[in-house]
Scaffold this motif. Structure first.
Motif, PDB file in Angstrom:
ATOM      1  N   UNK A 185       0.796  -1.234  -0.012  1.00 25.12           N
ATOM      2  CA  UNK A 185      -0.079  -0.089  -0.036  1.00 25.12           C
ATOM      3  C   UNK A 185       0.773   1.032  -0.045  1.00 25.12           C
ATOM      4  N   UNK A 186       2.145   0.834  -0.046  1.00 21.89           N
ATOM      5  CA  UNK A 186       3.145   2.308  -0.298  1.00 21.89           C
ATOM      6  C   UNK A 186       4.150   2.213  -1.397  1.00 21.89           C
ATOM      7  N   UNK A 187       4.201   3.013  -2.040  1.00 28.11           N
ATOM      8  CA  UNK A 187       4.762   3.188  -3.497  1.00 28.11           C
ATOM      9  C   UNK A 187       6.099   3.992  -3.212  1.00 28.11           C
ATOM     10  N   UNK A 188       7.198   3.567  -3.824  1.00 29.98           N
ATOM     11  CA  UNK A 188       8.403   4.636  -4.140  1.00 29.98           C
ATOM     12  C   UNK A 188       8.090   5.252  -5.177  1.00 29.98           C
ATOM     13  N   UNK A 189       8.445   6.521  -5.425  1.00 33.15           N
ATOM     14  CA  UNK A 189       8.017   7.277  -6.321  1.00 33.15           C
ATOM     15  C   UNK A 189       9.408   7.698  -7.070  1.00 33.15           C
ATOM     16  N   UNK A 190       9.480   7.548  -8.546  1.00 33.75           N
ATOM     17  CA  UNK A 190      10.563   7.822  -9.406  1.00 33.75           C
ATOM     18  C   UNK A 190      10.044   8.654 -10.384  1.00 33.75           C
ATOM     19  N   UNK A 191       9.984   9.756 -10.192  1.00 32.88           N
ATOM     20  CA  UNK A 191       9.219  10.691 -11.368  1.00 32.88           C
ATOM     21  C   UNK A 191      10.322  10.709 -12.504  1.00 32.88           C
ATOM     22  N   UNK A 192      11.516  10.434 -12.397  1.00 30.82           N
ATOM     23  CA  UNK A 192      12.311  10.578 -13.776  1.00 30.82           C
ATOM     24  C   UNK A 192      12.217   9.381 -14.466  1.00 30.82           C
ATOM     25  N   UNK A 193      11.742   8.192 -14.028  1.00 29.78           N
ATOM     26  CA  UNK A 193      11.671   7.045 -14.901  1.00 29.78           C
ATOM     27  C   UNK A 193      10.489   6.233 -14.722  1.00 29.78           C
ATOM     28  N   UNK A 194       9.178   6.740 -14.384  1.00 29.22           N
ATOM     29  CA  UNK A 194       8.168   6.216 -14.473  1.00 29.22           C
ATOM     30  C   UNK A 194       6.822   7.151 -14.543  1.00 29.22           C
ATOM     31  N   UNK A 195       6.106   6.673 -15.665  1.00 25.93           N
ATOM     32  CA  UNK A 195       5.035   7.772 -16.103  1.00 25.93           C
ATOM     33  C   UNK A 195       4.090   8.248 -14.986  1.00 25.93           C
ATOM     34  N   UNK A 196       3.516   7.053 -14.306  1.00 26.86           N
ATOM     35  CA  UNK A 196       2.689   7.387 -12.997  1.00 26.86           C
ATOM     36  C   UNK A 196       3.322   8.202 -12.116  1.00 26.86           C
TER      37      UNK A 196
ATOM     38  N   UNK B 210       2.602  11.828 -10.280  1.00 23.56           N
ATOM     39  CA  UNK B 210       2.516  11.969  -9.060  1.00 23.56           C
ATOM     40  C   UNK B 210       3.459  13.065  -8.518  1.00 23.56           C
ATOM     41  N   UNK B 211       4.577  13.095  -9.180  1.00 22.99           N
ATOM     42  CA  UNK B 211       5.671  14.125  -8.761  1.00 22.99           C
ATOM     43  C   UNK B 211       4.769  15.581  -9.402  1.00 22.99           C
ATOM     44  N   UNK B 212       4.453  15.482 -10.379  1.00 19.18           N
ATOM     45  CA  UNK B 212       3.708  16.805 -11.129  1.00 19.18           C
ATOM     46  C   UNK B 212       2.723  17.233  -9.813  1.00 19.18           C
TER      47      UNK B 212
END
Length: 894
Positions: A267-278, A282-284
């Motif tokens: 239920x927790x996701x790491x966020x890599x805005x540089x390499x994943x469209x979703x 989220x980063x935006x």
RNA sequence: GGGCGCAUAGCUCAGUCGGUUAGAGCACCUGCCUUACAAGCAGGGGGUCAUAGGUUCGAGUCCUACUGCGCCCACCA
């Protein structure tokens, strides 16, 4: 003429004649309706494969049909520069010489590419000719020729000025193999078995931790947040707090975003805005920064610290080890997920943030959806419209820049002084904003599909307002496989609506894929491809074409079978021999002076045909039947072609030529043809000739070579079958009653043949026949002795009414219109005869039961159309009469 | 997850507006080198149209459900 048809001798010769004659050339002609198909331009790297063979066969059939039908029919050919595919070939070729793109530089590279195009670009064109394609070669185009180039540049600039083309730093698909950005549809997803790694991120003071699941641990290096769902009670308190990325030791914050699925993983996701469209999105939304950790060629970059320089896979392995060592790896479980690969080279595609050019699709999609919804464009089969809508309605912006050299170079110029971007058709001498001289053109080229999207109007003259554009646009028909609806068809509709303000074509005719005999896709790696040129070499283009279009439903995949081609080849031979038979009787050889082929007809429109006149006064039953049937097949084939049921149409032509003309009419023409009555002979020749000509015309769109070849042998024929006009029904030849009588005669002949086979009557044995026609058929049967003789081995026919004269050892033949007896003498086998009769009784009885059941049904009687009811009544009566005769016969057998 | 397609003879597939006894090619069996064609001719065998319901006078065809395949799109890390 030889006994067998030689496609090899005919096809190249005929094609040469066509090309030299200019028959394929079309020009705007106000006296004729236009019909235009632009070819899906094959790649210059391409070699003809079965997909091309099918696609172009369909187009050629439609073009030839329309051309014969009085349309100014233009089939506009050309080739596609195929940016990525071609560049890859050139690079490969240079690699063999031990040099790279960088070694030679852009200019030299392009020189090589153009040279390559000069050498190989014409290859597929010649292969299309082998197939019989009646393209207007005088108008051949290339997506990078001067005109297409102008169109592409102009559209790019216009869209830019409207804000529909923009440059942006966004997440894109990157192929480390091609070293270029790709659009979304150029990525193919394939399932791969991998793992899901559970990684624990601790708070700086270890007061809490949060575990995430990832399938791509190497991207942890680019993590800038951990996200949880805002409603997730487990993590609510943690939102806003920081955790430390294991191994990397960088602090990131925990954010809340609805994109997170509470039920998946932890239920927790790491966020890599540089390499994943979703993650990018989220980063935006959350304002989390993006860090790029991959290089363009698939390695870890300087942001990856100690892992820099490793390939992604090396890094994955090393990083997981480091996680394990540091105690942050909670668990690992097997996991199958989809991995994006490049549709050109198969390399695993990476997603990353990059500066690229995009087309804003949403506003452009609107009219493109509308025009299909309101019927301006129709997909055939219709179901593909759904596919189209589904894609168009969920369209995303289209990344159109490619980091390649072979293609249309983007007309954007950068000022390194002030950063201004100028988009125009030529390099500005200085920056329009700051006046700085020495601007720099964008290095990149445009997606191949950007230029092919303009194909329907760029080839007709756009951006100039040409006569061709006004006459032929919108084009009539676009033929293509369902696999490129998104790549090409959708883009053409978008550009057509935007640039021309009009849909680019009225109809999209979608076909399936040609698979191998086992149903697998033909592919280089499987080595299961069949080379159409080999098929043509062995069996002829006509046979290949025919086998590709018959026996499969529109829009569905098909399998390739050599047997099918062979059977089409047999059909060629059948036609050839039928024509040979006719020509032996009407041709120069048979009538060197051309005088004994019939009377001159003053009303005949074609003076060349006056020697071959059908004389209605001499019509026999068979003539009326075949002419009536010819009307029928003309109607059906025309209807089928107009509805794009090409396979059905071809089947009809096949059946008519083989089963009606060859099996029956030609055989039944022989007695008169070999008889003594000169007028009758001439008349039969004229009918044979007429039916042959019409058959060849009907056949021509499907089998252009053999139909042209044979047509040209016919005395009095026009210069080419292409100018002979599409057959039209002739109402003077409507003979319903005679057709019924003929069919009854055929029924009787079949019954006699059947009897002979069952009673083992030797084929050479001539038999006598006592024939008792049903009322109404006396005349026909009494005049049919010649046919019974020739087709059923009946030596003598006695029409009789009195059963008393029938000898004991005669077998009976019961058909709906007549009862007959054949004295067989010593061949007579009472037991067999009884079996035959009893078998027949059972069959007829079941028919009677069925018909009676229907007629007893009041619903049927009240609601079924009168014709259907009447047919049923007639059948019942016929069968009851037959049954009675069969019973009598059984009685007599004792 | 969403959408689409397919299932009919031993094999590969047609089957148009719901209406004769469901067709073709190949394969199979029998007999024929009949002067257009043996790459041919004639005759024959072979089908519960995936399954279950429904609509209808009538269903391979239309509707619903179900099973089994295949494809496309989306991407739950």
């Amino acid at each position: 003429m030889n006994k067998t048809y030689d496609h090899k001798a005919a096809e190249d010769r005929i094609y040469k004649i066509w090309e030299d004659s200019g028959y394929f050339h079309a020009v705007p002609n106000p006296d004729k309706p236009p019909y235009c198909i632009v070819i899906p331009p094959p790649n210059i790297t391409g070699q003809l494969h079965m997909g091309h063979a099918l696609d172009n066969t369909l187009q050629d059939i439609l073009i030839r049909y329309k051309r014969m039908n009085g349309f100014e029919a233009l089939w506009l050919p050309g080739t596609d520069h195929a940016s990525i595919a071609t560049e890859a070939k050139i690079v490969e070729q240079m690699a063999q010489e031990g040099i790279t793109k960088a070694d030679v530089g852009r200019e030299e590279f392009l020189k090589r590419a153009w040279k390559w195009r000069g050498v190989y670009g014409g290859r597929i064109v010649n292969q299309l000719k082998k197939l019989g394609s009646s393209c207007d070669w005088e108008r051949e185009r290339f997506t990078m020729d001067e005109g297409c180039n102008r169109a592409v540049i102009k559209v790019f600039i216009d869209l830019y000025n409207k804000g529909l083309v923009y440059r942006g730093n966004r997440i894109i698909n990157w192929c480390p193999g091609c070293l270029s950005a790709l659009s979304d549809i150029e990525v193919e997803y394939k399932e791969q078995n991998s793992f899901l790694w559970y990684v624990r991120y601790d708070a700086p003071d270890k007061s809490f931790s949060i575990t995430v699941a990832t399938s791509r641990p190497e991207t942890i290096l680019g993590d800038t947040a951990v996200a949880v769902h805002p409603d997730d009670e487990r993590y609510k308190a943690l939102v806003g707090k920081e955790v430390i990325i294991p191994v990397v030791n960088r602090a990131i914050s925990i954010v809340a975003d609805e994109y997170v699925e509470m039920a998946f993983g932890t239920g927790a996701v790491k966020i890599t805005p540089g390499h994943d469209p979703n993650d990018f999105e989220v980063g935006q939304r959350t304002g989390v920064p993006a860090i790029r950790v991959f290089t363009d060629d698939g390695h870890m970059n300087e942001n990856a610290g100690e892992f820099a320089g490793m390939t992604l896979m090396e890094c994955r392995e090393a990083f997981v080890k480091a996680l394990e060592k540091g105690g942050a790896l909670v668990k690992t479980e097997p996991y199958a997920h989809n991995v994006g690969t490049c549709y050109r080279c198969g390399t695993t595609v990476e997603t990353m943030i990059s500066d690229q050019w995009f087309v804003k699709m949403a506003p452009l999609a609107k009219p493109a959806i509308e025009v299909v919804k309101n019927g301006g464009i129709q997909f055939v089969p219709k179901r593909f419209e759904k596919t189209y809508f589904n894609w168009m309605e969920n369209i995303r912006d289209w990344c159109i820049s490619r980091q390649l050299w072979w293609g249309h170079r983007i007309p954007a110029y950068y000022c390194d002084n002030c950063g201004e971007i100028t988009v125009r058709d030529t390099m500005p001498p200085k920056c329009p904003k700051c006046g700085h001289a020495g601007l720099r053109q964008d290095e990149d080229v445009l997606d191949t599909w950007f230029s092919s999207g303009m194909w329907p109007f760029s080839t007709l003259g756009y951006p100039d307002d040409t006569e061709e554009l006004r006459y032929f646009y919108p084009t009539s028909m676009l033929v293509t496989g369902y696999d490129i609806i998104f790549f090409w068809v959708a883009r053409m509709i978008v550009f057509g609506m935007e640039v021309m303000g009009k849909h680019p074509f009225d109809t999209v005719f979608v076909h399936g894929i040609v698979r191998d005999a086992l149903g697998r896709k033909m592919s280089k790696s499987l080595g299961n491809g069949i080379d159409p040129l080999e098929v043509i070499e062995k069996h002829g283009a006509d046979s290949l074409r025919f086998s590709l279009i018959t026996g499969n439903a529109p829009g569905s995949d098909m399998r390739f079978f050599w047997e099918k081609v062979e059977s089409a080849g047999n059909f060629c031979n059948k036609i050839y021999n039928a024509a040979r038979f006719v020509l032996m009787n009407i041709g120069e050889e048979a009538n060197p002076d051309g005088t004994n082929c019939g009377e001159a007809n003053p009303n005949e429109t074609n003076p060349d045909e006056t020697n071959y006149v059908i004389n209605p006064a001499l019509f026999g039953l068979t003539d009326k039947w075949i002419l009536h049937k010819l009307n029928g097949v003309i109607d059906e084939v025309t209807t089928n072609l107009d509805a794009f049921d090409l396979g059905l149409a071809a089947q009809k032509v096949y059946d008519f030529i083989w089963s009606a003309f060859c099996d029956w009419y030609i055989e039944m023409a022989k007695p008169r043809l070999y008889g003594e009555n000169a007028a009758e002979k001439a008349h039969v020749r004229a009918v044979l000739r007429y039916v042959l000509i019409q058959s060849l015309k009907l056949l021509h769109p499907f089998m252009p070579f053999i139909s042209e070849e044979l047509y040209r042998h016919i005395p009095g024929a026009k210069e080419t079958i292409m100018l002979a006009g599409w057959p039209e029904r002739d109402d003077a030849y409507a003979f319903d009653a005679e057709t019924d009588q003929m069919e009854q005669l055929m029924e009787l002949i079949r019954a006699i043949r059947n009897m002979r086979a069952e009673m083992n009557v030797p084929p050479a044995k001539r038999i006598a026949l006592l024939l008792m026609p049903q009322p109404g058929y006396e005349k026909i049967f009494s005049e049919s002795a010649i046919y019974l003789n020739r087709l059923a081995g009946v030596e003598k026919v006695h029409i009789c009414t009195d059963k008393a004269v029938i000898p004991q050892n005669a077998v009976s033949i019961v058909s709906p219109a007549a009862e007959a007896f054949a004295p067989l003498d010593q061949l007579m086998d009472i037991e067999k005869e009884r079996e035959r009769v009893e078998k027949e009784i059972v069959r007829v009885q079941s028919e009677i039961a069925r018909a009676k059941g229907k007629l007893k049904n009041t619903g049927f009687m009240q609601k079924a159309p009168a014709g259907v009811v009447q047919d049923e009544k007639n059948k019942l009566q016929q069968n009851e009469e037959m049954l009675q005769k069969l019973f009598e016969r059984k009685e007599n057998l004792g």
